[in-house]
Design a protein around this motif. Structure first.
Motif, PDB file in Angstrom:
ATOM      1  N   HIS A   1      -8.023  -9.580  29.889  1.00  0.00           N
ATOM      2  CA  HIS A   1      -7.813  -8.615  28.814  1.00  0.00           C
ATOM      3  C   HIS A   1      -7.841  -9.373  27.483  1.00  0.00           C
ATOM      4  O   HIS A   1      -7.051 -10.290  27.278  1.00  0.00           O
ATOM      5  N   HIS A   2      -8.756  -9.007  26.602  1.00  0.00           N
ATOM      6  CA  HIS A   2      -8.928  -9.694  25.325  1.00  0.00           C
ATOM      7  C   HIS A   2      -8.604  -8.739  24.178  1.00  0.00           C
ATOM      8  O   HIS A   2      -8.623  -7.508  24.360  1.00  0.00           O
ATOM      9  N   THR A   3      -8.346  -9.289  23.002  1.00  0.00           N
ATOM     10  CA  THR A   3      -7.985  -8.475  21.841  1.00  0.00           C
ATOM     11  C   THR A   3      -8.698  -8.990  20.598  1.00  0.00           C
ATOM     12  O   THR A   3      -8.776 -10.199  20.376  1.00  0.00           O
ATOM     13  N   ALA A   4      -9.203  -8.069  19.796  1.00  0.00           N
ATOM     14  CA  ALA A   4      -9.805  -8.403  18.500  1.00  0.00           C
ATOM     15  C   ALA A   4      -8.902  -7.881  17.393  1.00  0.00           C
ATOM     16  O   ALA A   4      -8.504  -6.711  17.400  1.00  0.00           O
ATOM     17  N   PHE A   5      -8.535  -8.761  16.453  1.00  0.00           N
ATOM     18  CA  PHE A   5      -7.754  -8.396  15.272  1.00  0.00           C
ATOM     19  C   PHE A   5      -8.718  -8.400  14.092  1.00  0.00           C
ATOM     20  O   PHE A   5      -9.340  -9.427  13.796  1.00  0.00           O
ATOM     21  N   ILE A   6      -8.848  -7.266  13.420  1.00  0.00           N
ATOM     22  CA  ILE A   6      -9.914  -7.088  12.434  1.00  0.00           C
ATOM     23  C   ILE A   6      -9.318  -6.912  11.051  1.00  0.00           C
ATOM     24  O   ILE A   6      -8.503  -6.012  10.809  1.00  0.00           O
ATOM     25  N   GLY A   7      -9.733  -7.808  10.129  1.00  0.00           N
ATOM     26  CA  GLY A   7      -9.305  -7.708   8.743  1.00  0.00           C
ATOM     27  C   GLY A   7     -10.190  -6.743   7.980  1.00  0.00           C
ATOM     28  O   GLY A   7     -10.868  -5.896   8.565  1.00  0.00           O
ATOM     29  N   SER A   8     -10.208  -6.887   6.664  1.00  0.00           N
ATOM     30  CA  SER A   8     -11.018  -5.988   5.829  1.00  0.00           C
ATOM     31  C   SER A   8     -12.477  -6.392   5.921  1.00  0.00           C
ATOM     32  O   SER A   8     -13.028  -7.039   5.039  1.00  0.00           O
ATOM     33  N   THR A   9     -13.079  -6.017   7.033  1.00  0.00           N
ATOM     34  CA  THR A   9     -14.437  -6.459   7.367  1.00  0.00           C
ATOM     35  C   THR A   9     -15.244  -5.284   7.855  1.00  0.00           C
ATOM     36  O   THR A   9     -14.730  -4.407   8.560  1.00  0.00           O
ATOM     37  N   THR A  10     -16.521  -5.245   7.496  1.00  0.00           N
ATOM     38  CA  THR A  10     -17.431  -4.213   7.990  1.00  0.00           C
ATOM     39  C   THR A  10     -18.603  -4.879   8.695  1.00  0.00           C
ATOM     40  O   THR A  10     -18.933  -6.038   8.423  1.00  0.00           O
ATOM     41  N   PRO A  11     -19.247  -4.170   9.627  1.00  0.00           N
ATOM     42  CA  PRO A  11     -20.393  -4.751  10.335  1.00  0.00           C
ATOM     43  C   PRO A  11     -21.533  -5.161   9.412  1.00  0.00           C
ATOM     44  O   PRO A  11     -22.365  -5.983   9.782  1.00  0.00           O
ATOM     45  N   ALA A  12     -21.593  -4.598   8.202  1.00  0.00           N
ATOM     46  CA  ALA A  12     -22.673  -4.954   7.286  1.00  0.00           C
ATOM     47  C   ALA A  12     -22.514  -6.375   6.753  1.00  0.00           C
ATOM     48  O   ALA A  12     -23.477  -6.990   6.301  1.00  0.00           O
ATOM     49  N   ALA A  13     -21.298  -6.889   6.780  1.00  0.00           N
ATOM     50  CA  ALA A  13     -21.056  -8.248   6.296  1.00  0.00           C
ATOM     51  C   ALA A  13     -21.320  -9.251   7.411  1.00  0.00           C
ATOM     52  O   ALA A  13     -21.618  -8.885   8.542  1.00  0.00           O
ATOM     53  N   ALA A  14     -21.229 -10.544   7.065  1.00  0.00           N
ATOM     54  CA  ALA A  14     -21.329 -11.608   8.068  1.00  0.00           C
ATOM     55  C   ALA A  14     -19.985 -12.330   8.071  1.00  0.00           C
ATOM     56  O   ALA A  14     -19.826 -13.405   7.484  1.00  0.00           O
ATOM     57  N   PRO A  15     -18.979 -11.727   8.711  1.00  0.00           N
ATOM     58  CA  PRO A  15     -17.614 -12.245   8.601  1.00  0.00           C
ATOM     59  C   PRO A  15     -17.408 -13.530   9.395  1.00  0.00           C
ATOM     60  O   PRO A  15     -18.186 -13.878  10.280  1.00  0.00           O
ATOM     61  N   THR A  16     -16.325 -14.200   9.068  1.00  0.00           N
ATOM     62  CA  THR A  16     -15.907 -15.349   9.860  1.00  0.00           C
ATOM     63  C   THR A  16     -15.069 -14.856  11.029  1.00  0.00           C
ATOM     64  O   THR A  16     -14.192 -13.997  10.872  1.00  0.00           O
ATOM     65  N   VAL A  17     -15.357 -15.378  12.205  1.00  0.00           N
ATOM     66  CA  VAL A  17     -14.633 -15.021  13.421  1.00  0.00           C
ATOM     67  C   VAL A  17     -13.892 -16.251  13.912  1.00  0.00           C
ATOM     68  O   VAL A  17     -14.488 -17.310  14.122  1.00  0.00           O
ATOM     69  N   TYR A  18     -12.591 -16.113  14.099  1.00  0.00           N
ATOM     70  CA  TYR A  18     -11.767 -17.215  14.579  1.00  0.00           C
ATOM     71  C   TYR A  18     -11.426 -16.962  16.046  1.00  0.00           C
ATOM     72  O   TYR A  18     -10.964 -15.873  16.406  1.00  0.00           O
ATOM     73  N   ILE A  19     -11.648 -17.961  16.873  1.00  0.00           N
ATOM     74  CA  ILE A  19     -11.373 -17.843  18.303  1.00  0.00           C
ATOM     75  C   ILE A  19     -10.032 -18.499  18.598  1.00  0.00           C
ATOM     76  O   ILE A  19      -9.800 -19.659  18.267  1.00  0.00           O
ATOM     77  N   VAL A  20      -9.138 -17.737  19.212  1.00  0.00           N
ATOM     78  CA  VAL A  20      -7.823 -18.236  19.597  1.00  0.00           C
ATOM     79  C   VAL A  20      -7.639 -17.969  21.084  1.00  0.00           C
ATOM     80  O   VAL A  20      -7.847 -16.847  21.555  1.00  0.00           O
ATOM     81  N   PHE A  21      -7.249 -18.994  21.835  1.00  0.00           N
ATOM     82  CA  PHE A  21      -6.987 -18.845  23.267  1.00  0.00           C
ATOM     83  C   PHE A  21      -5.491 -18.671  23.491  1.00  0.00           C
ATOM     84  O   PHE A  21      -4.667 -19.311  22.826  1.00  0.00           O
ATOM     85  N   GLU A  22      -5.160 -17.816  24.446  1.00  0.00           N
ATOM     86  CA  GLU A  22      -3.758 -17.517  24.689  1.00  0.00           C
ATOM     87  C   GLU A  22      -3.006 -18.742  25.196  1.00  0.00           C
ATOM     88  O   GLU A  22      -3.573 -19.646  25.812  1.00  0.00           O
ATOM     89  N   CYS A  23      -1.705 -18.749  24.945  1.00  0.00           N
ATOM     90  CA  CYS A  23      -0.830 -19.750  25.536  1.00  0.00           C
ATOM     91  C   CYS A  23      -0.027 -19.086  26.648  1.00  0.00           C
ATOM     92  O   CYS A  23      -0.309 -17.954  27.035  1.00  0.00           O
ATOM     93  N   SER A  24       0.981 -19.729  27.114  1.00  0.00           N
ATOM     94  CA  SER A  24       1.720 -19.226  28.281  1.00  0.00           C
ATOM     95  C   SER A  24       2.469 -17.930  27.988  1.00  0.00           C
ATOM     96  O   SER A  24       2.756 -17.156  28.901  1.00  0.00           O
ATOM     97  N   HIS A  25       2.794 -17.647  26.710  1.00  0.00           N
ATOM     98  CA  HIS A  25       3.540 -16.426  26.393  1.00  0.00           C
ATOM     99  C   HIS A  25       2.653 -15.184  26.380  1.00  0.00           C
ATOM    100  O   HIS A  25       3.147 -14.065  26.456  1.00  0.00           O
ATOM    101  N   ARG A  26       1.337 -15.387  26.200  1.00  0.00           N
ATOM    102  CA  ARG A  26       0.354 -14.304  26.288  1.00  0.00           C
ATOM    103  C   ARG A  26       0.539 -13.206  25.226  1.00  0.00           C
ATOM    104  O   ARG A  26       0.065 -12.090  25.411  1.00  0.00           O
ATOM    105  N   ASP A  27       1.216 -13.508  24.153  1.00  0.00           N
ATOM    106  CA  ASP A  27       1.350 -12.547  23.062  1.00  0.00           C
ATOM    107  C   ASP A  27       1.470 -13.313  21.757  1.00  0.00           C
ATOM    108  O   ASP A  27       2.525 -13.889  21.466  1.00  0.00           O
ATOM    109  N   PRO A  28       0.401 -13.342  20.946  1.00  0.00           N
ATOM    110  CA  PRO A  28       0.435 -14.152  19.733  1.00  0.00           C
ATOM    111  C   PRO A  28       1.411 -13.641  18.680  1.00  0.00           C
ATOM    112  O   PRO A  28       1.724 -14.339  17.723  1.00  0.00           O
ATOM    113  N   LEU A  29       1.898 -12.403  18.840  1.00  0.00           N
ATOM    114  CA  LEU A  29       2.840 -11.846  17.876  1.00  0.00           C
ATOM    115  C   LEU A  29       4.291 -12.078  18.287  1.00  0.00           C
ATOM    116  O   LEU A  29       5.208 -11.766  17.530  1.00  0.00           O
ATOM    117  N   ALA A  30       4.523 -12.620  19.491  1.00  0.00           N
ATOM    118  CA  ALA A  30       5.882 -12.877  19.947  1.00  0.00           C
ATOM    119  C   ALA A  30       6.490 -14.046  19.169  1.00  0.00           C
ATOM    120  O   ALA A  30       5.807 -15.035  18.887  1.00  0.00           O
TER     121      ALA A  30
END
Length: 367
Positions: free
Chosen positions: A244-273
């Motif tokens: 199960h993966h999640t995308a967090f989207i800032g003020s970005t539209t498909p028309a732009a060429a945004p920067t995408v940051y890849i983050v891999f989960e740790c043992s807690h499996r919730d980056p907001l915890a």
């Protein structure tokens, strides 16, 4: 990195041919050791192209199908203990169709048998044994489990929207030797037959799915309230790995060429915890996309054993990322942390292509 545009063109060319019953070539091996197999979709096999295949190949026509389907049709491996090879599919007991065939050897008869094998309504009693078409028992996960031309043929039929059964034989020259290099390219051009590499099918399966379902499936969209702004969050199920993966989207539209940051989960499996080990990295990225726009793709672990696949973990991750971004409508992005890069902090441009879809998915065999 694989040229995704070239792969897309080759897959589209092959699937368009297969969807109309015409053949394609599947090529495996290095340049000086190429092996090309003729592929005819069994669901649409007819005397014309079956006879053509016999003329330009060894004449030994096999019906490649997943081993699970072969079991349903009671087509065991011809040699006991040869049904679980890690490198090659197993030959099954030869068959003919019970009805609508004569001796079984003619192109008309063998194409009829191929269509019967491709029909989901076929049962073991609809086949006689032994016969003139040899089943090939392929891996259930196709080229992602066993990187072989037979698996690629089955996968390509399914990508084309057809029953996953392929009539195949090895392409030979007039002197009985394998066609390779310039001779192979000339044959494909003269006969207007599209050719794909096994690796093309691997790449497609990784990034686009199997033609029936995409690589990822969107499951939920929500708005998360964060200290400095709200952020759109989209959840995905990985249809290949079960993650199960999640995308967090800032003020970005498909028309732009945004920067995408890849983050891999740790043992807690919730980056907001609060106690999550990857929270600091996530917060750094989140602050940046809040100010500048962009996307965080948060990849969770694959719950299935890695040894089920012939591809490495970073390749599975690459396919998930590109499929998520394509699903969100992006065509060009700048990726930071692309899996498998020697320099993980460097950024690279990623050009995305839409998934090939045949609107006539699951064309039934015409018996």
């Amino acid at each position: 990195m694989t040229d995704v545009c070239d792969v897309k063109k080759r897959i589209e060319s092959a699937t368009n041919a297969l969807a109309t019953g015409r053949p394609a070539l599947i090529v495996s091996g290095a340049d000086d050791q190429e092996v090309a197999d003729v592929l005819i979709p069994a669901a649409l096999a007819g005397p014309r192209w079956t006879a053509w295949a016999v003329r330009y190949t060894s004449g030994l026509l096999c019906a490649a199908m997943r081993s699970t389907r072969a079991d349903e049709l009671e087509l065991p491996a011809m040699v006991r203990g040869n049904g679980s090879s890690t490198t090659t599919p197993a030959f099954g007991v030869g068959v003919d169709a019970v009805a609508g065939v004569g001796t079984g050897i003619s192109a008309t008869d063998r194409s009829r048998t191929a269509r019967v094998l491709a029909s989901p309504q076929t049962r073991p009693v609809d086949l006689t044994r032994p016969g003139h078409v040899l089943p090939l028992r392929t891996a259930s996960r196709g080229v992602l489990e066993r990187r072989n031309s037979a698996e690629a043929a089955v996968d390509l039929c399914e990508i084309a929207g057809l029953s996953p059964v392929a009539l195949t034989a090895t392409l030979l020259g007039d002197d009985g030797t394998l066609l390779q290099g310039t001779e192979l390219a000339a044959f494909a051009q003269v006969h207007s037959v599209p050719a794909v590499q096994v690796q093309d099918v691997v790449h497609y399966r990784l990034h686009h799915g199997d033609g029936h379902v995409g690589r990822v499936r969107q499951t939920a969209t929500r708005i998360v309230d964060l200290p400095d702004r709200c952020m759109r969050v989209v959840d995905f199920d990985d249809e290949l790995t079960g993650a199960h993966h999640t995308a967090f989207i800032g003020s970005t539209t498909p028309a732009a060429a945004p920067t995408v940051y890849i983050v891999f989960e740790c043992s807690h499996r919730d980056p907001l915890a609060p106690d999550c080990g990857c929270r600091q990295e996530f917060e750094t990225r989140r602050t940046r996309i809040a100010a500048e726009g962009g996307i965080i793709v948060y990849l969770r672990s694959n719950p299935r054993p890695a040894n089920q696949y012939t591809v490495q973990g970073h390749e599975l991750a690459q396919g998930s990322i590109s499929s998520i971004l394509t699903h969100l409508g992006f065509t060009t992005v700048i990726v930071s942390g692309w899996p498998g890069d020697q320099h993980p902090t460097s950024a690279r441009a990623l050009h995305l292509t839409p998934t090939v879809r045949n609107p006539a998915y699951k064309i039934a065999a015409s018996l």
